[in-house]
Design an enzyme around this catalytic site. Sequence first.
Site, PDB file in Angstrom:
ATOM      1  N   GLU A 434       0.702  -1.084  -0.074  1.00  0.00           N
ATOM      2  CA  GLU A 434       0.054   0.083   0.188  1.00  0.00           C
ATOM      3  C   GLU A 434       0.910   1.341   0.020  1.00  0.00           C
ATOM      4  O   GLU A 434       0.821   2.297   0.757  1.00  0.00           O
ATOM      5  CB  GLU A 434      -0.909  -0.029   1.194  1.00  0.00           C
ATOM      6  CG  GLU A 434      -2.187   0.753   1.120  1.00  0.00           C
ATOM      7  CD  GLU A 434      -3.030   0.693  -0.367  1.00  0.00           C
ATOM      8  OE1 GLU A 434      -3.234  -0.566  -0.614  1.00  0.00           O
ATOM      9  OE2 GLU A 434      -3.244   1.664  -0.867  1.00  0.00           O
TER      10      GLU A 434
HETATM   11  C1  LIG Z   1       2.154 -10.019   0.652  1.00  0.00           C
HETATM   12  C2  LIG Z   1       1.969  -9.035  -0.362  1.00  0.00           C
HETATM   13  C3  LIG Z   1       0.841  -8.427  -0.629  1.00  0.00           C
HETATM   14  C4  LIG Z   1       0.392  -7.556  -1.532  1.00  0.00           C
HETATM   15  N1  LIG Z   1      -0.858  -7.350  -1.952  1.00  0.00           N
HETATM   16  C5  LIG Z   1      -0.964  -6.483  -3.160  1.00  0.00           C
HETATM   17  C6  LIG Z   1      -2.292  -6.214  -3.717  1.00  0.00           C
HETATM   18  O1  LIG Z   1      -3.413  -6.986  -3.138  1.00  0.00           O
HETATM   19  N2  LIG Z   1      -2.479  -5.537  -4.774  1.00  0.00           N
HETATM   20  C7  LIG Z   1      -1.585  -5.092  -5.391  1.00  0.00           C
HETATM   21  O2  LIG Z   1      -1.747  -4.516  -6.368  1.00  0.00           O
HETATM   22  N3  LIG Z   1      -0.283  -5.384  -5.090  1.00  0.00           N
HETATM   23  C8  LIG Z   1      -0.035  -6.069  -3.896  1.00  0.00           C
HETATM   24  N4  LIG Z   1       1.372  -5.922  -3.216  1.00  0.00           N
HETATM   25  C9  LIG Z   1       2.343  -5.208  -4.006  1.00  0.00           C
HETATM   26  C10 LIG Z   1       2.941  -4.139  -3.248  1.00  0.00           C
HETATM   27  O3  LIG Z   1       2.044  -2.908  -3.106  1.00  0.00           O
HETATM   28  C11 LIG Z   1       4.274  -3.822  -3.739  1.00  0.00           C
HETATM   29  O4  LIG Z   1       5.240  -4.865  -3.527  1.00  0.00           O
HETATM   30  C12 LIG Z   1       4.712  -2.382  -3.122  1.00  0.00           C
HETATM   31  O5  LIG Z   1       4.169  -1.456  -3.861  1.00  0.00           O
HETATM   32  C13 LIG Z   1       6.384  -2.067  -3.582  1.00  0.00           C
HETATM   33  O6  LIG Z   1       6.691  -2.255  -4.881  1.00  0.00           O
HETATM   34  P1  LIG Z   1       7.585  -3.200  -5.384  1.00  0.00           P
HETATM   35  O7  LIG Z   1       7.639  -4.536  -4.551  1.00  0.00           O
HETATM   36  O8  LIG Z   1       7.760  -3.348  -6.834  1.00  0.00           O
HETATM   37  O9  LIG Z   1       8.896  -2.543  -4.741  1.00  0.00           O
HETATM   38  P2  LIG Z   1       9.993  -1.378  -5.564  1.00  0.00           P
HETATM   39  O10 LIG Z   1       8.884  -0.277  -6.123  1.00  0.00           O
HETATM   40  O11 LIG Z   1      10.783  -2.227  -6.382  1.00  0.00           O
HETATM   41  O12 LIG Z   1      10.450  -0.866  -4.287  1.00  0.00           O
HETATM   42  C14 LIG Z   1      11.737  -1.448  -3.830  1.00  0.00           C
HETATM   43  C15 LIG Z   1      12.392  -0.322  -2.855  1.00  0.00           C
HETATM   44  O13 LIG Z   1      12.656   1.059  -3.544  1.00  0.00           O
HETATM   45  C16 LIG Z   1      11.942   1.927  -3.035  1.00  0.00           C
HETATM   46  N5  LIG Z   1      11.675   2.931  -3.867  1.00  0.00           N
HETATM   47  C17 LIG Z   1      10.986   2.599  -5.096  1.00  0.00           C
HETATM   48  N6  LIG Z   1      10.771   3.778  -6.000  1.00  0.00           N
HETATM   49  C18 LIG Z   1      11.206   5.012  -4.896  1.00  0.00           C
HETATM   50  C19 LIG Z   1      11.115   6.423  -5.230  1.00  0.00           C
HETATM   51  N7  LIG Z   1      10.498   6.870  -6.258  1.00  0.00           N
HETATM   52  N8  LIG Z   1      11.781   7.096  -4.161  1.00  0.00           N
HETATM   53  C20 LIG Z   1      12.398   6.472  -3.220  1.00  0.00           C
HETATM   54  N9  LIG Z   1      12.513   5.030  -2.996  1.00  0.00           N
HETATM   55  C21 LIG Z   1      11.740   4.376  -3.926  1.00  0.00           C
HETATM   56  C22 LIG Z   1      10.978   1.421  -2.199  1.00  0.00           C
HETATM   57  O14 LIG Z   1      10.521   2.301  -1.034  1.00  0.00           O
HETATM   58  C23 LIG Z   1      11.317   0.175  -1.587  1.00  0.00           C
HETATM   59  O15 LIG Z   1      12.021   0.555  -0.352  1.00  0.00           O
HETATM   60  C24 LIG Z   1       1.461  -6.923  -2.123  1.00  0.00           C
HETATM   61  C25 LIG Z   1       2.879  -7.125  -2.006  1.00  0.00           C
HETATM   62  C26 LIG Z   1       3.086  -8.331  -1.057  1.00  0.00           C
HETATM   63  C27 LIG Z   1       4.574  -8.607  -0.665  1.00  0.00           C
END
Ligand SMILES: Cc1cc2nc3c(=O)[nH]c(=O)nc-3n(C[C@H](O)[C@H](O)[C@H](O)COP(=O)(O)OP(=O)(O)OC[C@H]3O[C@@H](n4cnc5c(N)ncnc54)[C@H](O)[C@@H]3O)c2cc1C
Length: 593
Positions: A434
């Site tokens: 989220e």
């Molecule tokens: C158990 C679980 C349930 C989930 N449920 C849902 C769901 O129901 N529906 C759904 O759509 N998604 C869901 N998600 C996805 C979740 O919302 C994403 O994992 C989350 O938004 C982060 O995206 P990412 O994993 O690609 O990480 P990334 O975007 O790759 O981020 C990796 C790191 O980089 C940092 N970062 C990235 N961009 C920036 C920036 N511009 N500035 C500073 N820091 C940055 C982040 O803060 C993080 O620390 C779920 C994930 C999990 C693990």
Amino acid sequence: VTFRAPVRDIAFSLETAAGYGALAATETYADWDLETVRTVLEAAGQVADEVLAPLNRVGDAHGAAYANGTVTTAPGFSDAYRQFSEGGWHGLAAPVEHGGQGAPKAVEVAALETFQAANMAFALGPMLTLGAIEALHLVGSERQKALYLDKLVSGVWSGTMNLTEPQAGTDLAAVTTRAEPDGQGGYLLHGQKIYITWGDHDCAENIVHLVLGRLPDAPAGTKGISLFLAPKHLVNDDGSLGPRNDLRPAGIEHKLGIHGSPTCVMAYEGAKAELVGRPNEGLAHMFIMMNAARLQVGVQGVGIAERAYQQALAYARERRQGRSAWTGEANAPIFDHPDVRRMLAVSRAKIDAARGICLSCAVAADLARVGPEAERARWKLREELLVPIAKAWSTDVGVEVASVGVQVHGGMGFVEETGAAQHYRDARIAPIYEGTNGVQALDLVGRKLGMNGGQAVRDLVLDMRRTAADLAASAEPRLQSTEPPFERAIEAVEAATAWLLERRGTSQPDVLAGATAYLALVGDVAGGWTLAKQALAAEAALASPDADRTWLTGKIALFRVYADNVLAASEGRLAAVRQGADALHALGEALAA
Ligand SMILES: Cc1cc2nc3c(=O)[nH]c(=O)nc-3n(C[C@H](O)[C@H](O)[C@H](O)COP(=O)(O)OP(=O)(O)OC[C@H]3O[C@@H](n4cnc5c(N)ncnc54)[C@H](O)[C@@H]3O)c2cc1C
């Protein structure tokens, strides 16, 4: 350890920290006075204690299972889901015309805390359904509302949010799921979504997926994303179920925690879908719900912290080691060692603080909708300011308190049999999804700080100073003595805010480098503010002859502990806000060397 939903603490926080009375005084919520709310919370607590909590370990041990294209939840989950739905808990704050009970959001948030604490993996499912209800209520067509809302509100069908794709996590501009017109006014969805919470399961008759995708002529980036609805089973015009849609779970993730929550990879292979809201405005529509969803995740942080705390407290009173520095007793309960007591007291204070922030945010959100006309804009600003803090600060508290819970158990915390380890594993997701907590901090220093030239923080500081004045004027020395550290912490917020506002737009890397420290600082101090209000109310309540003196003086003592352990560290937070980005930038090569 038997879990007991902390209904008395929640109701007290709602009344004294969050100022629920202003909401009960509105015409819309005239029927939702505090007595009614207490009754509802008692009932929620009973479901949490008796139905959901006993399944928490089962969910962790069994997890959800995937085989032959279908997902089966852990033993007992589907029966609990039925009981939860029959109790009307999906519809607590849903519109009455769709079968809901029309409660304030703040009451829903308060009730949900008990469910999250009892069984976070389970409660995630209903949480997503609430999001789908809100989305359709706000931007769905009349036909969509008629066809889907009643079923979602009753829990007969559940809802999901499909945003994330392998290349599109934080950056949703990269979403590539395609929506092709089917020639009959609908669309066919093609694409893959990952990490979809409760994406498939055996608890509800149908699953309503809300999916972000792109129309063929959509502009690139976030301005070309639309919101679609694709049900697992197609729905006939009379509401009956048709054949399976062309979408399926392609697998489930094996995760650190929340094993009971099925986290699915979803494959859309020409799935029939309909547009929700306006074309290319899907992300904007999602953002309408984002505040509610982010707050709900913050509440997960409070819930899991409460659960871990109760477990640690029970263990500390049983486990005997060493001589107590206080009582001199040999082989004393570890509860009687000052360092263990400190761990428990700081945890309890932070839980109360996080709860106070979340409930204040919820009440502000309600007042922004239904409060006195002249005050709505101010409440909206307060809600907007508190949302990223409620989400990030509370989920960080969730992880911290769960970690402390493991620590209190010593070696028994690290082995799985006590359950302390599960809370720690479960808590870890909430700062990630989220919008990661880093992203919440960017939202705070980006959008929220700039609103009306910093008005939201100025208003908060004003309110906090009023409470500081009440502390200073108190006849109770323990309250009076908390005023100076509280005042110094407020000054740190002011100094940090001024530093960031000065640099916004001109020295963006410096602002971004200090963002997380700023969120932590404002969270610490706003949390202290909610504790101060609870402590002042507790002091006033002590005058009553039938007051529970132990519990009420505890509220005063907790603020004292918080002032010494948390507010006193505000100067350090301020230094981290003002660190600037130069040293981080210069470290680039060295970090990889
Ligand atoms: C158990 C679980 C349930 C989930 N449920 C849902 C769901 O129901 N529906 C759904 O759509 N998604 C869901 N998600 C996805 C979740 O919302 C994403 O994992 C989350 O938004 C982060 O995206 P990412 O994993 O690609 O990480 P990334 O975007 O790759 O981020 C990796 C790191 O980089 C940092 N970062 C990235 N961009 C920036 C920036 N511009 N500035 C500073 N820091 C940055 C982040 O803060 C993080 O620390 C779920 C994930 C999990 C693990």
